[in-house]
Design an enzyme around this catalytic site. Structure first.
Site, PDB file in Angstrom:
ATOM      1  N   HIS A  14     -13.135 -37.633-114.644  1.00 45.67           N
ATOM      2  CA  HIS A  14     -12.545 -38.841-115.252  1.00 45.67           C
ATOM      3  C   HIS A  14     -13.651 -39.514-116.059  1.00 45.67           C
ATOM      4  O   HIS A  14     -14.555 -40.131-115.495  1.00 45.67           O
ATOM      5  CB  HIS A  14     -12.024 -39.793-114.164  1.00 45.67           C
ATOM      6  CG  HIS A  14     -11.406 -41.048-114.711  1.00 45.67           C
ATOM      7  ND1 HIS A  14     -10.185 -41.524-114.267  1.00 45.67           N
ATOM      8  CD2 HIS A  14     -11.810 -41.942-115.641  1.00 45.67           C
ATOM      9  CE1 HIS A  14      -9.881 -42.644-114.904  1.00 45.67           C
ATOM     10  NE2 HIS A  14     -10.867 -42.917-115.749  1.00 45.67           N
ATOM     11  N   HIS A  16     -14.711 -41.647-119.901  1.00 43.34           N
ATOM     12  CA  HIS A  16     -14.401 -42.280-121.191  1.00 43.34           C
ATOM     13  C   HIS A  16     -15.565 -42.033-122.143  1.00 43.34           C
ATOM     14  O   HIS A  16     -16.681 -42.474-121.898  1.00 43.34           O
ATOM     15  CB  HIS A  16     -14.205 -43.789-121.024  1.00 43.34           C
ATOM     16  CG  HIS A  16     -13.075 -44.125-120.111  1.00 43.34           C
ATOM     17  ND1 HIS A  16     -11.774 -44.236-120.552  1.00 43.34           N
ATOM     18  CD2 HIS A  16     -13.039 -44.314-118.773  1.00 43.34           C
ATOM     19  CE1 HIS A  16     -10.985 -44.516-119.524  1.00 43.34           C
ATOM     20  NE2 HIS A  16     -11.723 -44.560-118.427  1.00 43.34           N
ATOM     21  N   LYS A 100      -2.150 -38.136-118.942  1.00 46.83           N
ATOM     22  CA  LYS A 100      -2.590 -39.359-118.272  1.00 46.83           C
ATOM     23  C   LYS A 100      -1.518 -40.436-118.320  1.00 46.83           C
ATOM     24  O   LYS A 100      -1.028 -40.784-119.387  1.00 46.83           O
ATOM     25  CB  LYS A 100      -3.875 -39.864-118.948  1.00 46.83           C
ATOM     26  CG  LYS A 100      -4.416 -41.165-118.379  1.00 46.83           C
ATOM     27  CD  LYS A 100      -4.946 -40.988-116.970  1.00 46.83           C
ATOM     28  CE  LYS A 100      -5.275 -42.323-116.334  1.00 46.83           C
ATOM     29  NZ  LYS A 100      -6.694 -42.558-116.202  1.00 46.83           N
ATOM     30  N   HIS A 137      -3.413 -43.840-113.583  1.00 48.43           N
ATOM     31  CA  HIS A 137      -4.059 -45.129-113.315  1.00 48.43           C
ATOM     32  C   HIS A 137      -3.101 -45.859-112.392  1.00 48.43           C
ATOM     33  O   HIS A 137      -2.065 -46.356-112.832  1.00 48.43           O
ATOM     34  CB  HIS A 137      -4.314 -45.931-114.594  1.00 48.43           C
ATOM     35  CG  HIS A 137      -4.957 -47.251-114.299  1.00 48.43           C
ATOM     36  ND1 HIS A 137      -6.276 -47.517-114.561  1.00 48.43           N
ATOM     37  CD2 HIS A 137      -4.473 -48.366-113.688  1.00 48.43           C
ATOM     38  CE1 HIS A 137      -6.571 -48.738-114.141  1.00 48.43           C
ATOM     39  NE2 HIS A 137      -5.484 -49.282-113.613  1.00 48.43           N
ATOM     40  N   HIS A 175      -9.580 -42.780-109.760  1.00 44.17           N
ATOM     41  CA  HIS A 175     -10.441 -43.906-109.343  1.00 44.17           C
ATOM     42  C   HIS A 175      -9.830 -44.732-108.208  1.00 44.17           C
ATOM     43  O   HIS A 175      -9.574 -45.908-108.361  1.00 44.17           O
ATOM     44  CB  HIS A 175     -10.849 -44.776-110.536  1.00 44.17           C
ATOM     45  CG  HIS A 175      -9.761 -45.252-111.470  1.00 44.17           C
ATOM     46  ND1 HIS A 175      -8.511 -45.647-111.060  1.00 44.17           N
ATOM     47  CD2 HIS A 175      -9.766 -45.412-112.809  1.00 44.17           C
ATOM     48  CE1 HIS A 175      -7.803 -46.014-112.105  1.00 44.17           C
ATOM     49  NE2 HIS A 175      -8.537 -45.873-113.182  1.00 44.17           N
ATOM     50  N   LEU A 220     -11.660 -51.767-113.538  1.00 42.32           N
ATOM     51  CA  LEU A 220     -10.316 -51.641-112.976  1.00 42.32           C
ATOM     52  C   LEU A 220     -10.112 -50.232-112.448  1.00 42.32           C
ATOM     53  O   LEU A 220     -10.590 -49.288-113.080  1.00 42.32           O
ATOM     54  CB  LEU A 220      -9.258 -51.973-114.045  1.00 42.32           C
ATOM     55  CG  LEU A 220      -9.191 -53.457-114.394  1.00 42.32           C
ATOM     56  CD1 LEU A 220      -8.325 -53.685-115.622  1.00 42.32           C
ATOM     57  CD2 LEU A 220      -8.660 -54.274-113.215  1.00 42.32           C
ATOM     58  N   ASP A 248     -15.407 -42.273-114.038  1.00 48.76           N
ATOM     59  CA  ASP A 248     -14.810 -43.372-114.787  1.00 48.76           C
ATOM     60  C   ASP A 248     -15.888 -44.128-115.567  1.00 48.76           C
ATOM     61  O   ASP A 248     -15.769 -45.327-115.778  1.00 48.76           O
ATOM     62  CB  ASP A 248     -14.030 -44.321-113.866  1.00 48.76           C
ATOM     63  CG  ASP A 248     -13.135 -45.290-114.625  1.00 48.76           C
ATOM     64  OD1 ASP A 248     -12.865 -45.048-115.821  1.00 48.76           O
ATOM     65  OD2 ASP A 248     -12.726 -46.302-114.023  1.00 48.76           O
ATOM     66  N   HIS A 252     -18.732 -50.173-122.527  1.00 45.69           N
ATOM     67  CA  HIS A 252     -18.367 -51.296-123.399  1.00 45.69           C
ATOM     68  C   HIS A 252     -19.684 -51.955-123.789  1.00 45.69           C
ATOM     69  O   HIS A 252     -20.609 -52.020-122.973  1.00 45.69           O
ATOM     70  CB  HIS A 252     -17.519 -52.333-122.646  1.00 45.69           C
ATOM     71  CG  HIS A 252     -16.160 -51.849-122.239  1.00 45.69           C
ATOM     72  ND1 HIS A 252     -15.086 -51.824-123.097  1.00 45.69           N
ATOM     73  CD2 HIS A 252     -15.698 -51.389-121.063  1.00 45.69           C
ATOM     74  CE1 HIS A 252     -14.015 -51.366-122.462  1.00 45.69           C
ATOM     75  NE2 HIS A 252     -14.365 -51.086-121.217  1.00 45.69           N
ATOM     76  N   ALA A 264     -13.158 -54.500-118.879  1.00 43.69           N
ATOM     77  CA  ALA A 264     -13.341 -53.833-117.581  1.00 43.69           C
ATOM     78  C   ALA A 264     -13.992 -52.482-117.789  1.00 43.69           C
ATOM     79  O   ALA A 264     -13.564 -51.721-118.664  1.00 43.69           O
ATOM     80  CB  ALA A 264     -11.987 -53.661-116.905  1.00 43.69           C
TER      81      ALA A 264
HETATM   82  N1  LIG Z   1     -11.983 -48.426-115.476  1.00 44.75           N
HETATM   83  C1  LIG Z   1     -12.119 -49.434-116.308  1.00 44.75           C
HETATM   84  O1  LIG Z   1     -12.412 -50.545-115.859  1.00 44.75           O
HETATM   85  N2  LIG Z   1     -11.958 -49.279-117.648  1.00 44.75           N
HETATM   86  C2  LIG Z   1     -11.524 -48.110-118.347  1.00 44.75           C
HETATM   87  C3  LIG Z   1     -10.057 -47.865-118.238  1.00 44.75           C
HETATM   88  C4  LIG Z   1      -9.600 -47.315-116.913  1.00 44.75           C
HETATM   89  O2  LIG Z   1     -10.051 -46.247-116.482  1.00 44.75           O
HETATM   90  O3  LIG Z   1      -8.735 -47.929-116.264  1.00 44.75           O
HETATM   91  C5  LIG Z   1     -11.896 -48.256-119.811  1.00 44.75           C
HETATM   92  O4  LIG Z   1     -11.396 -47.516-120.653  1.00 44.75           O
HETATM   93  O5  LIG Z   1     -12.746 -49.124-120.141  1.00 44.75           O
HETATM   94 ZN   LIG Z   2     -11.075 -44.735-116.580  1.00 40.47          ZN
HETATM   95 ZN   LIG Z   3      -7.900 -46.428-115.088  1.00 36.20          ZN
END
Ligand SMILES: NC(=O)N[C@@H](CC(=O)O)C(=O)O
Ligand SMILES: [Zn+2]
Ligand SMILES: [Zn+2]
Length: 344
Positions: A14, A16, A100, A137, A175, A220, A248, A252, A264
């Protein structure tokens, strides 16, 4: 005392990576340690069609440093308009490894997600038929449900009904943050797995809220009470193959984290392996780290394990407090404890 630990090279189930400048800045921090990752599709606009996934995969491949070997495992973002035939074709050509599900409004860039679950029944049925996993999610978004209860309520109101309607659907609870979720996984021995993040193994909600608000710990699903963190640690270090690593890692910029309404996400890619070694050693389970990070995920996704290895050595790890990106610095997750293992 163990001084080195060699495991099969890990994967991140998982992740990003974002796009553009941010993608290029964060990519090496994953491909340095991980061989593969399930790539989250919550871009703006989201990755909804096979054509989107193909183009995004090409942009990711272009961002991998020449001396790293890394394979992105692509996913499609499920919307109420997703075409089952497009999903099936993308799976048949080996382009995607999962779809997803974001409940609309649950998290970062989830506005195109699902509100009416009856509208995606056709896609889920097709996925069950072809054995394509659904990543979830797992939080409801109802304003009347307390944010600390949204995962547990999702299991009862959304996930369990989906699994009853589609018993052959293979589902990953992403997560997970609660004992409720870990127990739900343990109670179901078929077609169900869960990813656990690095940060949810080390922080509880006090880290976010006690002694001043700490935006860099806000993600999150939000971290819960200590008893839930302990349940997640027990699940991760148990050796139970239904639990595997999904960092995860969600970059940011500091600017976007530190707003009055901040984003988040925790950015854990650079130090995840050091943190995990610390966690597993604290729990007397260093021998279970390979299962969690390198074996259980491939087994669930029906992929071979990696042939190459990763070696951890007992040395204080060096990683930056933040990484520079053209959009601004991104703070690296602070585990709030000393670390003693480095990736060699
Ligand atoms: N986990 C998070 O707090 N943020 C994730 C989105 C997600 O996985 O829910 C994101 O894309 O920033
Ligand atoms: Zn995520
Ligand atoms: Zn998520």
């Amino acid at each position: 005392m163990t001084q080195t630990l060699t495991i099969r090279r890990p994967d991140d189930w998982h992740l990003h990576l974002r796009d553009g400048d941010m993608l290029r800045a964060v990519m090496p921090h994953t491909s340095r340690h991980f061989a593969r990752a399930i790539i989250m599709p919550n871009l703006v606009p989201p990755v909804v069609t096979a054509a989107d996934a193909r183009a995004y995969r090409d942009r990711i491949q272009a961002a991998i440093p020449a001396d790293h070997s890394f394979t992105p495992l692509m996913t499609l973002y499920l919307t109420e308009n997703t075409d089952p035939a497009d999903v099936a074709a993308a799976h048949a050509e080996g382009l995607i490894n999962a779809v997803k599900l974001y409940p609309a409004g649950a998290t970062t860039n989830s506005a195109s997600g699902v509100s009416d679950f009856s509208k995606v029944a056709g896609v889920l049925e097709k996925m069950a038929e072809i054995g394509l996993p659904l990543c979830t999610h797992g939080e409801v978004t109802n304003a009347d449900v307390d944010i600390f209860d949204r995962e547990a309520v999702f299991i009862d109101r959304v996930l369990d009904p989906i699994r009853r309607n589609h018993p052959e659907l293979r589902v990953v609870m992403e997560h997970i943050t609660t004992a409720n979720a870990a127990d739900y996984v343990k109670a179901n021995d078929k077609n169900l797995g869960a990813t656990i993040t690095t940060h949810h193994l080390v922080i509880n909600r006090n880290h976010i809220l006690a002694g001043g608000i700490k935006p860099h710990y806000y993600c999150l699903p939000v971290a819960k009470r200590e008893e839930h963190r302990i349940a997640l640690r027990a699940a991760a270090t148990s050796g139970d193959p239904r639990f595997f690593l999904g960092t995860d890692s969600a970059p940011h910029t500091d600017e976007n984290k530190l707003l009055p309404c901040g984003c988040a996400g925790c950015f854990t890619a650079p130090n995840t392996m050091s943190i995990l070694a610390e966690v597993f050693e604290q729990d007397g389970a260093l021998d279970k780290l390979e299962g969690f990070a390198s074996l259980n995920g491939p087994a669930f996704y029906r992929l071979p394990v990696n042939e190459d290895t990763l070696t951890l050595v007992r040395e204080t790890p060096a990683y930056p407090e933040n990484i520079p990106t053209p959009e601004g610095p991104v703070t690296v997750f602070d585990p709030a404890m000393p670390l003693h293992w480095s990736v060699k």
